[in-house]
Enzyme design. Structure first.
Site, PDB file in Angstrom:
ATOM      1  CB  CYS A  25      -0.863   0.004   1.246  1.00 58.70           C
ATOM      2  SG  CYS A  25      -1.748  -1.548   1.473  1.00 58.70           S
ATOM      3  NE  ARG A  65       4.102   1.735  -1.647  1.00 59.24           N
ATOM      4  CZ  ARG A  65       5.206   1.043  -1.420  1.00 59.24           C
ATOM      5  NH1 ARG A  65       6.244   1.213  -2.189  1.00 59.24           N
ATOM      6  NH2 ARG A  65       5.279   0.183  -0.428  1.00 59.24           N
ATOM      7  CD1 TRP A  79      -2.776  -4.346  -4.934  1.00 59.99           C
ATOM      8  CD2 TRP A  79      -1.931  -5.643  -3.332  1.00 59.99           C
ATOM      9  NE1 TRP A  79      -2.562  -5.600  -5.471  1.00 59.99           N
ATOM     10  CE2 TRP A  79      -2.046  -6.409  -4.508  1.00 59.99           C
ATOM     11  CE3 TRP A  79      -1.434  -6.254  -2.174  1.00 59.99           C
ATOM     12  CZ2 TRP A  79      -1.673  -7.749  -4.571  1.00 59.99           C
ATOM     13  CZ3 TRP A  79      -1.057  -7.590  -2.241  1.00 59.99           C
ATOM     14  CH2 TRP A  79      -1.182  -8.316  -3.427  1.00 59.99           C
ATOM     15  CG  ASN A  85       3.122  -0.883   2.922  1.00 63.62           C
ATOM     16  OD1 ASN A  85       2.585  -1.898   2.497  1.00 63.62           O
ATOM     17  ND2 ASN A  85       4.267  -0.435   2.460  1.00 63.62           N
ATOM     18  N   GLY A  86       1.814  -3.343   4.941  1.00 65.84           N
ATOM     19  CA  GLY A  86       2.432  -4.576   5.437  1.00 65.84           C
ATOM     20  C   GLY A  86       1.373  -5.540   5.938  1.00 65.84           C
ATOM     21  CD  GLU A 126       9.539  -8.951 -18.724  1.00 65.51           C
ATOM     22  OE1 GLU A 126       9.397  -9.817 -17.842  1.00 65.51           O
ATOM     23  OE2 GLU A 126       9.156  -7.783 -18.581  1.00 65.51           O
ATOM     24  CE  LYS A 168       5.921  -6.200 -18.498  1.00 67.35           C
ATOM     25  NZ  LYS A 168       7.028  -6.578 -17.742  1.00 67.35           N
ATOM     26  CD  GLU A 222       3.261  -7.616 -15.473  1.00 68.55           C
ATOM     27  OE1 GLU A 222       3.624  -7.442 -14.316  1.00 68.55           O
ATOM     28  OE2 GLU A 222       3.920  -7.199 -16.451  1.00 68.55           O
ATOM     29  CG  HIS A 277       8.743 -32.491 -25.259  1.00 68.41           C
ATOM     30  ND1 HIS A 277       8.856 -33.836 -25.558  1.00 68.41           N
ATOM     31  CD2 HIS A 277       9.888 -31.915 -25.686  1.00 68.41           C
ATOM     32  CE1 HIS A 277      10.044 -34.057 -26.117  1.00 68.41           C
ATOM     33  NE2 HIS A 277      10.683 -32.904 -26.222  1.00 68.41           N
ATOM     34  CE  LYS A 290       7.283  -0.191 -11.304  1.00 67.38           C
ATOM     35  NZ  LYS A 290       7.388  -0.959 -12.543  1.00 67.38           N
TER      36      LYS A 290
END
Ligand code: G6P
Length: 609
Positions: free
Chosen positions: A2, A27, A74, A99-100, A482, A486, A489, A505, A604
């Site tokens: 957060c 955040r 968040w 935050n946490g 990657e 992207k 996301e 396979h 983020k």
């Protein structure tokens, strides 16, 4: 993950807090809130959704006052709702933003409920408010109350607290989550990230683990460490200009950050290269000795940073002859890793605050590594402060949740590491060629960015799709990973990446006309093998999108769309081929109308486990 911002000043703080929240929205952004002390009582607004929703409430009813705390959330404990949004209050007595995660909150909650405290949210944070109220009732000052209660909190926190019982005072505390003090003139601030406070100061104190801080009117700052001793912490001036934190003429931060790559790659190389080799001192005075004894490397990271580590494994093994293991931090920290003699521990992180990466570093310090190296974008971050050796990636603030320029500059840092270790061990083969290719890289990146209009056209083929498959071989397998990350996301299209040789396979069973297959095809010694893998896709009716070296003979056909990239030394192709995949995801997301910079459910900086 957060965002916290707090201020005490001799002017109204609402505007400072609101601007801070907007800058911290990366955040977390499922709800936001603010409490201001108006000289008589605590006044609060909270709103579900982005900070703009809170801003609308403030337009209707302002919260004037000279001290206040604010938060963008968040969700971890309890769904996004107004009742779960911070700040949390205990009656009229105290307000807290956090935050946490407080791991032992259930036990504390049971005790508080037994003592008669009523809970109005599902959050872990609310226990802090009532614990503080209990201490204030027993006659303690807000500072002493906070100092006493934090000892009983398990897990991770950054806190900011105000109370009418301590007018003109804001208390902050950190353990496991970032918190900086912004030093103003006759005013002082707290935030999860210096970016939040750049409109009001560029001078910061980075709190250490276990620090407790009291900010009071006239800007006085008192810091007490985890042993209860008063301490002085250095004031540091913020390095990046504030311009970096605005969107400029770009529609989204992500696009701006993609376009900044030539410039930040140049910055990441500046002063670190001689004519034909990398300057090992770029990693600091202790690096030479540590690299000399390095026989193998463990690389630990999360998300996009983990993909950078996977690329580096190919580089370090090929060009430095050093065996490398790469692992995601959340797995590593709970294993019992075997650490062979002479192993260097390397963390990669954009933010330097990712909880799992930080915990992995702390765990590694108890094991017999010869040293710890952090490759990171944020000077003063926890990871940087706690590592023996560091290299800053100099990407500047990255605001888009989906990482772009932070990734490519990490790759630069990892190539510098590869050549430095090789050099310290007496290697020189390939060095001059790679160094001159590094110098040419920004201009080649610019050429790739000029392909943007063609990539935008290509993206139309994806907007209606539900799945996509990315293929690469060698160091381009992580590039494919990657690329897939992207796309998923920011466009919410299900995307997977495979080493192209692994296609037969399993994933080949998924290939049909509805499954676009994206492949990167640089002109390297795996090209012929890759071409055969692509034939396997064509034979099943798959639609191929190939990003290929201009010199490879892959022709455009009905079922193959080809985008040609400039030729570059094969060591650096993972860097160059990342750019078109970033642009592809960006344009697909724009076509789909998703929130490019703040994709749903993500944040983020993940400062919780
Ligand atoms: C989050 C971000 C990713 C990032 C990852 C690791 O998941 O959304 O973009 O790659 O954290 O973050 P770090 O700051 O340690 O590189």
């Amino acid at each position: 993950m957060c965002g916290i911002v707090a201020a005490v000043a001799q002017r109204n703080v609402q505007g400072i807090l609101l601007e801070g929240l907007k800058r911290l929205e990366y955040r977390g952004y499922d709800s936001a809130g603010m409490t201001v002390f108006n000289g008589r009582e605590l006044t609060r607004h909270r709103a579900v959704g982005k900070v703009a929703a809170l801003s609308r409430k403030l337009d209707t009813a302002a919260l004037p006052g000279t001290s206040g705390i604010a938060h963008t959330r968040w969700a971890t404990h309890g769904k996004p709702s107004e009742a779960n949004a911070h700040p949390h209050h205990s009656g009229e007595q105290v307000a807290v933003v956090h935050n946490g995660i407080i791991e032992n909150y259930e036990t504390i909650k049971d005790q508080l409920q037994a003592s008669g405290y009523h809970f109005s949210s599902e959050t872990d944070t609310e226990v802090i408010t009532h614990l503080l109220a209990e201490k204030l009732d027993s006659g303690l000052s807000l500072f002493d109350a906070t100092q006493q209660i934090v000892n009983g909190l398990g897990g991770a926190y950054a806190l900011a607290v105000i109370s009418p019982q301590a007018p003109g005072v804001v208390i902050g505390a950190r353990q496991g989550s970032p918190l900086v003090v912004g030093v103003g003139i006759d005013e002082a601030f707290l935030a999860s990230d210096p970016l939040a406070l750049l409109p009001v100061t560029d001078r910061f104190i980075y709190l250490e683990e276990g620090d407790l801080v009291e900010l009071s009117e006239q800007g006085a700052i008192r810091i007490v460490d985890c042993d209860g001793n008063d301490v002085e912490r250095p004031i540091q001036t913020f390095e990046h200009g504030d311009g970096a934190a605005s969107k400029g003429d770009y529609r989204h931060y992500m696009l701006k950050e993609i376009y900044e790559q030539p410039e930040v790659i140049r910055a990441a190389l500046e002063g670190r290269l001689s004519d034909d080799h990398v300057l090992v001192e770029s990693f600091g005075p202790d690096a030479q000795a540590i690299f000399q004894t390095t026989k193998q490397i463990h690389i630990i990271a999360c998300g996009t940073s983990y993909h950078a580590g996977l690329v580096a494994r190919y580089w370090l093994e090929r060009y430095a002859g050093i065996p490398v293991q790469v692992e995601v931090a959340s797995e590593y920290r709970y294993r019992y890793p075997v650490v062979p003699e002479g192993t260097l521990f390397v963390t990669l992180s954009q933010s330097g605050e990712t909880a799992d990466t930080l915990a992995a570093l702390r765990y590694a310090k108890q094991l017999n590594y010869i040293g710890t190296l952090a490759i990171c974008n944020v000077p003063g971050s926890s990871l940087v402060r706690e590592s023996d050796v560091t290299l800053m990636t100099r990407a500047g603030p990255e605001i888009g949740v989906a990482s772009t320029k932070a990734f490519t500059t990490q790759l630069i840092g990892l190539m510098l590491l590869t050549l430095s270790i090789s050099r310290v061990h007496g290697g020189h083969q390939h060095h001059a060629d790679i160094v001159s290719a590094l110098k040419a890289l920004p201009a080649l990146c610019q050429q790739v960015l000029a392909l943007d209009p063609a990539i935008e056209v290509l993206s139309e083929a994806f907007a209606e799709k539900h799945h996509a498959l990315f293929l690469g071989r060698g160091a381009h397998f992580p590039v494919a990973l990657e690329g897939a990350l992207k796309l998923k996301e920011i466009s919410y299209i299900h995307a997977e990446a495979y080493p192209a040789g692994e296609l037969k396979h399993g994933p080949l069973a998924l290939v049909d006309a509805d499954m676009p297959v994206i492949s990167v095809a640089p002109n390297d010694d795996l090209l012929e093998k890759l071409k055969s893998n692509l034939q396997e896709v064509r034979a099943r009716g798959g639609q191929l999108f190939v990003f290929a070296d201009e010199q490879v003979g892959i022709e455009e056909r009905d079922d193959i769309r080809v985008l040609r990239l400039p030729h570059i030394h094969e060591a650096l192709t993972p860097l160059l081929y990342t750019l078109p995949l970033q642009l592809l995801s960006y344009h697909v997301a724009v076509l789909k109308g998703t929130d490019v910079d703040q994709p749903r459910n993500l944040a983020k900086s993940v400062t919780v486990e």
